[in-house]
Every structure is written in C-alpha cells, then in structure tokens.
Design an enzyme around this catalytic site. Structure first.
Site, PDB file in Angstrom:
ATOM      1  N   TYR A 178      -5.099   6.370  -8.988  1.00 32.59           N
ATOM      2  CA  TYR A 178      -6.321   5.616  -8.670  1.00 32.59           C
ATOM      3  C   TYR A 178      -7.501   6.139  -9.485  1.00 32.59           C
ATOM      4  O   TYR A 178      -8.391   5.394  -9.876  1.00 32.59           O
ATOM      5  CB  TYR A 178      -6.642   5.712  -7.168  1.00 32.59           C
ATOM      6  CG  TYR A 178      -5.723   4.824  -6.347  1.00 32.59           C
ATOM      7  CD1 TYR A 178      -6.090   3.520  -6.033  1.00 32.59           C
ATOM      8  CD2 TYR A 178      -4.476   5.278  -5.925  1.00 32.59           C
ATOM      9  CE1 TYR A 178      -5.248   2.697  -5.314  1.00 32.59           C
ATOM     10  CE2 TYR A 178      -3.621   4.459  -5.210  1.00 32.59           C
ATOM     11  CZ  TYR A 178      -4.009   3.170  -4.905  1.00 32.59           C
ATOM     12  OH  TYR A 178      -3.170   2.348  -4.206  1.00 32.59           O
ATOM     13  N   THR A 232      -9.041   0.492   6.227  1.00 34.32           N
ATOM     14  CA  THR A 232      -7.844   0.763   5.434  1.00 34.32           C
ATOM     15  C   THR A 232      -6.585   0.771   6.295  1.00 34.32           C
ATOM     16  O   THR A 232      -6.647   0.969   7.511  1.00 34.32           O
ATOM     17  CB  THR A 232      -7.963   2.140   4.750  1.00 34.32           C
ATOM     18  OG1 THR A 232      -8.180   3.137   5.758  1.00 34.32           O
ATOM     19  CG2 THR A 232      -9.108   2.187   3.751  1.00 34.32           C
ATOM     20  N   ARG A 286     -14.707   1.864   5.452  1.00 36.61           N
ATOM     21  CA  ARG A 286     -13.701   0.951   4.907  1.00 36.61           C
ATOM     22  C   ARG A 286     -12.600   0.734   5.945  1.00 36.61           C
ATOM     23  O   ARG A 286     -12.301   1.630   6.736  1.00 36.61           O
ATOM     24  CB  ARG A 286     -13.106   1.529   3.625  1.00 36.61           C
ATOM     25  CG  ARG A 286     -14.161   1.793   2.561  1.00 36.61           C
ATOM     26  CD  ARG A 286     -13.605   1.560   1.181  1.00 36.61           C
ATOM     27  NE  ARG A 286     -13.171   0.194   0.979  1.00 36.61           N
ATOM     28  CZ  ARG A 286     -13.899  -0.768   0.417  1.00 36.61           C
ATOM     29  NH1 ARG A 286     -15.137  -0.521   0.038  1.00 36.61           N
ATOM     30  NH2 ARG A 286     -13.409  -1.974   0.227  1.00 36.61           N
ATOM     31  N   TRP A 346      -7.969  -6.804   4.378  1.00 41.77           N
ATOM     32  CA  TRP A 346      -6.665  -7.089   4.981  1.00 41.77           C
ATOM     33  C   TRP A 346      -6.830  -8.084   6.123  1.00 41.77           C
ATOM     34  O   TRP A 346      -7.740  -7.932   6.952  1.00 41.77           O
ATOM     35  CB  TRP A 346      -6.053  -5.807   5.537  1.00 41.77           C
ATOM     36  CG  TRP A 346      -5.724  -4.758   4.505  1.00 41.77           C
ATOM     37  CD1 TRP A 346      -6.465  -3.642   4.226  1.00 41.77           C
ATOM     38  CD2 TRP A 346      -4.579  -4.712   3.647  1.00 41.77           C
ATOM     39  NE1 TRP A 346      -5.848  -2.912   3.232  1.00 41.77           N
ATOM     40  CE2 TRP A 346      -4.690  -3.536   2.857  1.00 41.77           C
ATOM     41  CE3 TRP A 346      -3.469  -5.541   3.456  1.00 41.77           C
ATOM     42  CZ2 TRP A 346      -3.735  -3.174   1.905  1.00 41.77           C
ATOM     43  CZ3 TRP A 346      -2.523  -5.169   2.498  1.00 41.77           C
ATOM     44  CH2 TRP A 346      -2.652  -4.010   1.741  1.00 41.77           C
ATOM     45  N   CYS A 369       0.828  -1.214   0.000  1.00 39.50           N
ATOM     46  CA  CYS A 369       0.000   0.000   0.000  1.00 39.50           C
ATOM     47  C   CYS A 369       0.863   1.264   0.000  1.00 39.50           C
ATOM     48  O   CYS A 369       1.686   1.465   0.888  1.00 39.50           O
ATOM     49  CB  CYS A 369      -0.895  -0.015   1.242  1.00 39.50           C
ATOM     50  SG  CYS A 369      -1.736   1.555   1.530  1.00 39.50           S
ATOM     51  N   GLU A 420      -5.157   8.225   8.791  1.00 42.32           N
ATOM     52  CA  GLU A 420      -4.872   9.081   7.641  1.00 42.32           C
ATOM     53  C   GLU A 420      -3.351   9.250   7.537  1.00 42.32           C
ATOM     54  O   GLU A 420      -2.730   9.922   8.369  1.00 42.32           O
ATOM     55  CB  GLU A 420      -5.584  10.436   7.818  1.00 42.32           C
ATOM     56  CG  GLU A 420      -5.212  11.499   6.810  1.00 42.32           C
ATOM     57  CD  GLU A 420      -5.297  11.036   5.370  1.00 42.32           C
ATOM     58  OE1 GLU A 420      -6.315  10.450   4.970  1.00 42.32           O
ATOM     59  OE2 GLU A 420      -4.306  11.247   4.632  1.00 42.32           O
ATOM     60  N   SER A 421      -2.772   8.621   6.506  1.00 39.43           N
ATOM     61  CA  SER A 421      -1.308   8.596   6.393  1.00 39.43           C
ATOM     62  C   SER A 421      -0.685   9.989   6.414  1.00 39.43           C
ATOM     63  O   SER A 421       0.374  10.196   7.000  1.00 39.43           O
ATOM     64  CB  SER A 421      -0.903   7.866   5.114  1.00 39.43           C
ATOM     65  OG  SER A 421      -1.431   8.540   3.979  1.00 39.43           O
TER      66      SER A 421
HETATM   67  N1  LIG Z   1      -6.629   8.094   3.222  1.00 41.24           N
HETATM   68  C1  LIG Z   1      -6.012   6.899   3.509  1.00 41.24           C
HETATM   69  C2  LIG Z   1      -6.121   5.925   2.360  1.00 41.24           C
HETATM   70  C3  LIG Z   1      -5.583   4.565   2.703  1.00 41.24           C
HETATM   71  C4  LIG Z   1      -6.033   3.481   1.720  1.00 41.24           C
HETATM   72  O1  LIG Z   1      -6.832   3.725   0.806  1.00 41.24           O
HETATM   73  N2  LIG Z   1      -5.488   2.256   1.898  1.00 41.24           N
HETATM   74  C5  LIG Z   1      -5.883   1.136   1.046  1.00 41.24           C
HETATM   75  C6  LIG Z   1      -4.691   0.288   0.676  1.00 41.24           C
HETATM   76  S1  LIG Z   1      -3.657   0.984  -0.542  1.00 41.24           S
HETATM   77  C7  LIG Z   1      -6.776   0.193   1.814  1.00 41.24           C
HETATM   78  O2  LIG Z   1      -6.460  -0.216   2.919  1.00 41.24           O
HETATM   79  N3  LIG Z   1      -7.922  -0.194   1.219  1.00 41.24           N
HETATM   80  C8  LIG Z   1      -8.796  -1.199   1.780  1.00 41.24           C
HETATM   81  C9  LIG Z   1     -10.245  -0.894   1.523  1.00 41.24           C
HETATM   82  O3  LIG Z   1     -10.557   0.189   0.976  1.00 41.24           O
HETATM   83  O4  LIG Z   1     -11.061  -1.731   1.906  1.00 41.24           O
HETATM   84  C10 LIG Z   1      -4.579   7.234   3.878  1.00 41.24           C
HETATM   85  O5  LIG Z   1      -3.898   7.969   3.135  1.00 41.24           O
HETATM   86  O6  LIG Z   1      -4.135   6.787   4.913  1.00 41.24           O
END
Ligand SMILES: N[C@@H](CCC(=O)N[C@@H](CS)C(=O)NCC(=O)O)C(=O)O
Length: 287
Positions: free
Chosen positions: A171, A107, A105, A79, A46, A123-124
């Site tokens: 994306y 994430t 979600r 995940w 990721c 939030e990264s």
């Molecule tokens: N805004 C978030 C986005 C993080 C994100 O989209 N992570 C993806 C992996 S690249 C994820 O975990 N997606 C799983 C999902 O949407 O179910 C950040 O920047 O931390």
C-alpha cells in the site's frame, strides 16, 4: 480522493490510520466466547479480512461465527451490505450503530457482537488471535494452535517486519504521492521479499515445520501480488512468481484443507481495478 483515502506524511509517504475498536474476546471480560454470538463482516477482496477468513476456516469455526460479506460500492467508495444487516445497508451505518458519531474510516474486517450491537474489534491482527484461541470448545480443529507460546516471540518478530514492509508495504508503494516515497517503499518491500525467499529455502513455513499466524498474515498479500500489486500498486521490481521458494511456500499453504476456498482471484482483480481505489480511472481489468 486519494488524500482522503490515503493520508500521507510530509514526504508523501502513506500513513495507515490505527484501528479504533480494540476490545478482547475473553472469559472474564465484556465479550466472553459464545457459540453464535459474534459475526464477522468481511470483504472478499480485502487482504486484512482474508486473514480472518483463513483462521475461521482452518480452525473449523464456520458454525460458531457467521460471516457477512460486504461489497465495495463504485460510487461511494465505501462498503455496502448485499442484504440489510442489523437494519444497516452500509458498513458505515453499522459503525454508527455501534458508536453514534463515529468519524473514522469504516473498514473490514469487523468482529460484531450481536448481543450488545457493538463492534468488538476491527483490527485483523487481533481478531485472528481471538479466533485461534477463544472458541476451541466449539471448533472443529481445537488442537490447531497457530500462535503457540513457544513460537510467539518469533511470530511477533516476523509480523512486525512483514506488516511494515510487505502487508502495508504494498500500500505504501501504491499510495505514495512522491517518487521518493514510492521508491523507498518499493525497495524495502523487495529487500524483505528477498529475505523471506532465502529463509524459505531451508524452512517450510516462516517459523519452521508448522503453519503459524505469521504465515496467515503474509499469505493474503502474496496471493494478490502478481495479479494486483505488481501492476496497480507498481510493486514491479520483479514478479513474485520469479521467487522460487516463495512460490513453493504459497502452493503449500494453498493446498491446506479449506484455504483455496477462502479467496477468488477474479473478484479480487475486479474489486481492486474497478472499485476499491481511485488508481485506475478507465476501470479496465488487465488479463
Ligand atoms: N488495520 C485494519 C485495516 C483494514 C483495512 O484497511 N481494510 C480496508 C479494505 S482492504 C477497508 O475496509 N478500507 C475502507 C476505507 O478505508 O474506507 C486491519 O488490519 O484490520
């Protein structure tokens, strides 16, 4: 599957949902900096999690904040934990533990508080600000400031443009559900790469001679570009390696101590082409 994973606007353009957990690490607040108290859940493929892994490595926080690597599950599309963590076997269970009834979600990255069993932040872009500034007492490189006050305006302005057209831009190409939405995202992406390349002709990094959070946020997208986004997400106007100054810039960042160990291109390719997104039905990984 795509409409669940990738919500779109009326024009078929991808709309990324906002991150839901936005607490701060701060001395005065609910989550004060402490050695060993917080944990990062990351997925190694990721790009958003990759930012946090880079800052942790550059600041030398390996002994201050532990990481748990989660793995994308081909069947559920979510995940899962390699080994149970906090009694959870999936990342969604961890979100439920923190916030029973959570419906958003699940994430990565997740900054987790082992004391209160709560998600501090997912939030990264915010997590890396806290890693840069709040743990200096225990960091191996406390003097490294990736977000110095004198450059914050310039960093923020690069961040805004790069998030919209590059980080999320790839994306928006890959998840577009109409030809128009795809073409618009793709042209904006490459116009921004053109601008970055010409800027890097006379600047070592985005904001001058020293690396900043703006570079940390750009690098994970660029390092995945030719291997994944060029073909899987159709970001194919030209390969990234045809940009002379961006290529030099990527090598410079790659050569910084610790950075090369923050990612593995084989894993990134395997995850993107076989499990992360339902965009490649055969599951075949290109050479
Ligand atoms: N805004 C978030 C986005 C993080 C994100 O989209 N992570 C993806 C992996 S690249 C994820 O975990 N997606 C799983 C999902 O949407 O179910 C950040 O920047 O931390």
């Amino acid at each position: 599957m795509m409409s669940q994973l990738a919500p779109v606007g009326r024009g078929g353009d991808y709309r990324r949902p906002a991150s839901g957990f936005r607490h701060a690490i701060s001395r005065e607040g609910r989550y004060p900096p402490e050695k060993g108290r917080y944990r990062l859940y990351v997925g190694v493929s990721c790009p958003w999690a990759h930012r946090t892994i880079i800052v942790r490595a550059l600041k030398g926080l390996e002994e201050v904040i532990e990481t748990v690597v989660v793995i994308p599950d081909v069947n559920s599309g979510g995940w899962v934990m390699g080994e149970a963590s906090e009694g959870c076997t999936t990342l969604c269970q961890l979100y439920q533990l923190s916030s029973p009834g959570y419906r958003g979600r699940c994430t990565v990255p997740v900054l987790w508080d082992t004391k209160t069993k709560k998600i501090v932040n997912n939030e990264s872009g915010e997590i890396i600000v806290y890693l840069n500034s709040q743990f200096n007492e225990w960091a191996k490189n406390p003097g490294l400031d990736l977000y110095p006050p004198s450059l914050q305006k310039e960093i923020d302005s690069w961040n805004e443009k790069i998030y919209e057209y590059v980080n999320n831009g790839v994306y928006r190409c890959g998840f577009a559900q109409t030809q128009e939405a795809y073409e618009s995202a793709c042209r904006l992406l490459f116009a921004t790469l053109d601008e970055i390349d010409s800027h890097l002709q006379s600047h070592r990094y985005l904001c001058g001679e020293s690396l900043t959070l703006a570079d940390v946020r750009l690098f994970p997208t660029l390092i995945r570009f030719d291997a994944v986004y060029y073909s899987l997400f159709k970001c194919s106007i030209r390969p990234l390696q045809s940009y002379q100054h961006i290529t030099r810039y990527l090598q410079d960042i790659n050569n910084l101590p610790g950075v090369r160990d923050t990612y593995c291109l084989d894993t990134i390719k395997r995850d993107y082409y076989s499990s992360l997104f339902p965009l490649n039905p055969s599951g075949i990984i290109p050479l």
